[in-house]
Structures are given as structure tokens and as C-alpha cells.
Design an enzyme around this catalytic site. Structure first.
Site, short mmCIF file in Angstrom:
data_model
loop_
_atom_site.label_atom_id
_atom_site.label_comp_id
_atom_site.label_asym_id
_atom_site.label_seq_id
_atom_site.Cartn_x
_atom_site.Cartn_y
_atom_site.Cartn_z
N GLU A 82 0.95 -1.40 -0.17
CA GLU A 82 -0.10 -0.09 0.05
C GLU A 82 0.77 1.34 0.10
O GLU A 82 0.37 2.48 -0.78
CB GLU A 82 -0.89 -0.13 1.42
CG GLU A 82 -2.26 1.12 1.09
CD GLU A 82 -1.59 2.32 2.05
OE1 GLU A 82 -2.30 3.31 1.88
OE2 GLU A 82 -0.37 2.56 2.31
N GLU A 83 1.89 1.23 0.70
CA GLU A 83 2.92 2.60 0.85
C GLU A 83 3.48 2.65 -0.50
O GLU A 83 4.03 3.61 -0.56
CB GLU A 83 3.81 2.09 2.09
CG GLU A 83 3.34 2.17 3.36
CD GLU A 83 2.58 3.20 4.14
OE1 GLU A 83 2.60 4.22 3.09
OE2 GLU A 83 2.25 3.26 5.19
N HIS A 129 5.02 7.76 9.26
CA HIS A 129 6.19 7.25 8.27
C HIS A 129 7.41 7.49 8.81
O HIS A 129 8.42 7.60 8.19
CB HIS A 129 6.16 8.15 6.87
CG HIS A 129 4.83 7.42 5.99
ND1 HIS A 129 4.83 7.93 4.83
CD2 HIS A 129 3.93 6.65 6.25
CE1 HIS A 129 3.85 7.04 4.14
NE2 HIS A 129 3.27 6.44 5.28
#
Length: 493
Positions: A327-328, A456
Site C-alpha cells: 500500500e505504501e 512514516h
């Protein structure tokens, strides 16, 4: 949750080769006879049984895995593989039909990223090579700059590149409006041998990218707004030459989604839920998105305890849980999954619920704005999304929990489902956005600070969570699963 970007911009991270190499899609051949609705009994029982204390053990496991694997659980890494195995094996023991779905991703490793302005005032500019850029020849490209037109859609189409003005030159383009791919293609079509995109705000270079190495057709990089404006002003007075030196390696890896579904329930009325299991390389990703992953896992286990996988005791509708990878890197796991479905299989999915970051340390209770009542951003979701939002809002209202809408801005794994007309909804508690004074008054926490200061980063650990927000969102997942597993009439299914 992947980094925020304009809907038409491309993430500056890795991308998908989109090739399945392993597991089936777990679709039962024919629908079973629907069981009668239980008047909310299942939903009530799941809400009572699912707790933050119970789900915390999964968060602790994800932290342990990250600690043992270089501090992260990024797609394609040993940490992600171990996380996927943990989820897979736990659900298999609970009686679910579980499979892996493998696919390929690429990583970009930049070795050189340098822009040098040549001439009497030679200087180097802060430069960020685009992800999956084509490398320059050894020693770099030396060429004059050519300025793409700056308007509402700068450098987005052929009209922004006057005929003959860009052949053999490096295009200087302002960020905005269209994707980096579109800017690069338009510059290359005009004859440019490289492209430099300067930012439209802030003090950092543009960090752009393409979805795969095949999209990088000419060397491409980003610079700051100030440097871009200075080059534009200088080039307007006379020729300015630069050396663009980019060296980037593209490495292919395999990663996997985990898909689990109940053994019973109507296969033509699938209740699908998902969370991404991968972190960014910079940290363990315990809020982003160990929280959503742990929440789904705990609800799935409690649903199994309620007999979901026992013959004659299962829910009326099939419930399918997914833990997405990459997803990242641009929603790659969920995009790959949806792309492999036939049209019938897509229609069989009654709805999709997404949970990404549900324990932010400075939280706001966001609910995806399915009906576009907030009139912000991308508009309403597919038919049925408004009813999903209403169900979640109604539950939170009964719990006397404040909440507010959040746009379907394409940042998480609902995106591919919405794009295929599948109603969607879900919750999250905020990423790098800044909490307002009004929000601090409603929810507590610190105004003027990010919802997750560790977004993050290496600080996204077990120590930096809001377990009360986590508990609230676990209740939402439990209530939604318990309701829709038995009754889809509220969304017209």
C-alpha cells in the site's frame, strides 16, 4: 497510509509489476442459502467481545517482528513476510479459508541525484531523482534548459512545448495539475532528453515518480520552487545549461497479500474488509498500519469464535478479510487483487470497508464521507457508500463519540474498489494532517500538532498509540462486520 498527493500526481515510491504467481482468489462457486437475520445479535456480541486489550497482542507481535527484521515491515522485506505468515497462520488455525496472493514489486535505489548549473556561476542544486527514472549516461546529461509554459496545467500537454524548442534540451517544468508521467511524456514527445520539475510550494525538491520502471522514458528529477524560479528567470534572459546526473537501480521483489474468508455465507453477497500490512522502510508501522491490521485480525478471530466457520452456524453472507501488501508503494496489493477479479466477482462484493491508521496518538475520529455531505475533494462514493457512512456515524452517535467526515482522497486501499463501483467506507484517526483548535476541543489532544507526529517514521511504535481511539475503532469494525454479515438491506443488497 501512503503519503498524501494530489489525485492526479504519482507517488514517489516503488511500483507494481502486476503479475500473480501463487494463490487463488478464494471465491466459493455457488451461493449458500441465506440464514435469517438475527436482529443485530451478532453485531452486539462482537462489539462486546472485541477489545483493545485483545488486539494489542497482535500489535506487540508486529513490533516484535519489526525489531527482529531491521526495524520495519516494508513490502518485499523479511519483516513483511513474517507479518503475513503470522496473520495467515493465526487465521488458518481459526478455521478460515486462507491463501496468499503473490505479486511482484520494484524498488528504486538511487545512487546519484545531482543537478549542476553550468557557466560562470557554477553551482549544484538540491535534487531528488524521480522514482523509476531512467538514468543518465555516465557523467550526466549536459544540455540547455527549455521552459515549458506555466499556466493552469503547466507542462501537461503538447501546447506547453513550442515546436522545435525542446529538441535535445532539458525541459524545466512547474509541478501541478497533471501527473508526473504526463509531464514527462509531453516533454519527451517534444524532443526533450530530460526533464526537471520544480516545486509549486515549500522549500524542498519535488519528490515525484512513476508507477514502474517502464514508465520512466527520459531522465527525470525534482528541484525546489526557489531554484526553479531562479532558473526560469535566468533562462528568460539567455541560454542556461545544466548537467543532470542521475543513477538509479531498479530491483524486482515478490510480496504477498493475505486473503481469508468464512467457509459459509452467500458467495454472491461478500462483505469485504481490508487493511494494509506493510510499513514504510523507515519504521515498524505500528499505527500505520499495524493498528488496522490488528483490528481486522482480532475481529476475524472473534467472528470465528461465534461459529463463522462451523457448518450451519455461519453468517448469512460471506465475510472476506484482506491484509494488503505494498500500500505504501501506491496501493499495489489492493489494485492487484481487484484487477484479478472477473466482472462477476466484482459484482459479488457487496461492499468494502477499509481501516488504515486507527490508533493515532493525537487522534480525530474520521469517517469516510460516502455521501459527499462535506463537499470536499473527490465527491461521493459508489451507491451504497452513503449508507455505510450513516451506519458508522449512527453507531458512533449511540456511543456518544464525536466524529467528522473524511474525503475519499485516494490515499488508501478503498481506491481500487471505488474505481470499480463497489460501495466503500471505513474510519481512520489521522496521519500527518494538523489538528485544529476546534478538533482539540472536541477530541482532546494538542492543537497545531500532527494527528500522528510519528507518521512514516521510526517513532511509529507501540509507545506512540492512543488505545482509546483504537478501542473505539475496533468497535466500529466489529459492529459493521456483525451487521453486514447478517443483513445487507441497508445498502440495497
Amino acid at each position: 497510509m501512503r503519503a498524501h498527493r494530489n489525485r492526479r500526481s504519482i507517488p514517489a515510491l516503488a511500483a507494481l509489476a502486476a503479475v500473480a504467481v501463487a494463490a487463488p482468489l478464494l471465491l466459493t462457486a455457488s451461493p449458500a442459502t441465506a440464514a435469517p437475520a438475527r436482529d443485530g445479535k451478532l453485531a452486539k456480541e462482537l462489539v462486546e467481545e472485541v477489545t483493545a486489550r485483545g488486539a494489542y497482542r497482535h500489535l506487540a507481535k508486529f513490533q516484535q517482528i519489526a525489531d527482529a527484521n531491521g526495524g520495519n515491515r516494508a513490502a518485499g522485506s523479511p519483516g513483511h513476510a513474517a507479518s503475513a505468515a503470522y496473520v495467515h497462520d493465526t487465521l488458518k488455525k481459526a478455521g478460515y479459508q486462507v491463501s496468499y496472493q503473490d505479486f511482484d514489486i520494484f524498488e528504486a535505489h538511487t545512487r546519484t541525484e545531482r543537478t549542476t548549473v553550468l557557466g560562470a556561476d557554477t553551482r549544484e542544486l538540491a535534487t531528488a531523482a524521480f522514482t523509476f527514472t531512467k538514468s543518465t549516461p555516465a557523467g550526466g546529461l549536459v544540455a540547455p534548459l527549455a521552459l515549458a509554459r506555466v499556466d493552469e496545467t503547466p507542462g501537461c500537454d503538447a501546447a506547453d512545448y513550442p515546436a522545435g524548442a525542446f529538441a535535445g534540451k532539458i525541459a524545466l517544468v512547474k509541478r501541478g495539475s497533471c501527473t508526473f508521467v504526463e509531464k514527462q511524456k509531453a516533454a519527451a514527445a517534444a524532443g526533450a532528453i530530460g526533464v526537471i520539475v520544480y516545486n509549486h510550494s515549500g522549500t524542498t525538491p519535488v519528490r515525484g515518480g512513476f508507477s514502474s520502471p517502464t514508465e520512466g522514458v527520459i531522465p527525470s528529477a525534482g528541484i525546489t520552487l526557489a531554484d526553479g524560479e531562479a532558473l526560469t528567470a535566468a533562462a528568460a534572459k539567455g541560454e542556461v545549461s545544466v548537467r543532470l546526473d542521475l543513477d538509479q537501480e531498479h530491483v524486482k521483489k515478490t510480496t504477498r497479500n493475505v486473503i481469508a474468508e468464512t467457509r459459509g455465507g452467500r458467495a454472491d453477497k461478500v462483505v469485504a474488509l481490508g487493511s494494509h500490512l506493510d510499513s514504510v522502510p523507515e519504521g515498524p508501522g505500528i499505527n500505520d498500519n499495524g493498528s488496522g491490521s490488528a483490528g481486522l485480525l482480532e475481529v476475524a478471530l472473534k467472528l470465528a469464535d461465534e461459529g463463522a466457520n462451523k457448518k450451519g452456524k455461519g453468517p448469512a453472507n460471506k465475510v472476506r478479510f484482506a491484509w494488503w501488501s505494498a500500500e505504501e508503494l501506491g496501493l499495489l496489493g489492493s489494485e492487484h487483487y481487484v484487477a484479478q477479479l472477473s466482472e462477476k466477482q466484482k459484482k459479488d462484493i457487496a461492499l468494502y470497508l477499509n481501516f488504515d491508521m486507527i490508533a493515532s496518538p493525537n487522534p480525530v475520529q474520521f469517517v469516510y464521507d460516502g455521501d459527499d455531505s462535506d463537499k470536499v475533494g473527490e465527491g461521493a462514493g459508489p451507491a451504497g457508500s452513503a449508507q455505510i457512512e450513516a451506519l458508522i456515524n449512527g453507531f458512533l452517535d449511540k456511543k456518544k463519540k464525536p466524529h467528522e467526515g473524511s474525503d475519499f482522497d485516494g490515499r488508501s486501499d478503498y481506491g481500487p474498489f471505488i474505481a470499480n463501483g463497489i460501495p466503500a467506507g471505513g474510519t481512520f484517526t489521522g496521519a500527518e494532517g494538523i489538528k485544529t483548535a476546534e478538533q482539540a476541543k472536541r477530541y482532546g489532544g494538542k492543537a497545531g500538532a500532527p494527528y500522528d507526529p510519528n507518521y512514516h517514521g521510526a517513532g511509529d511504535t507501540l509507545k506512540n498509540l492512543d488505545l482509546k481511539a483504537f478501542d473505539t475503532n475496533l468497535d466500529v469494525i466489529a459492529y459493521a462486520v456483525g451487521t453486514y454479515a447478517q443483513d445487507l438491506s441497508s445498502i440495497g443488497k
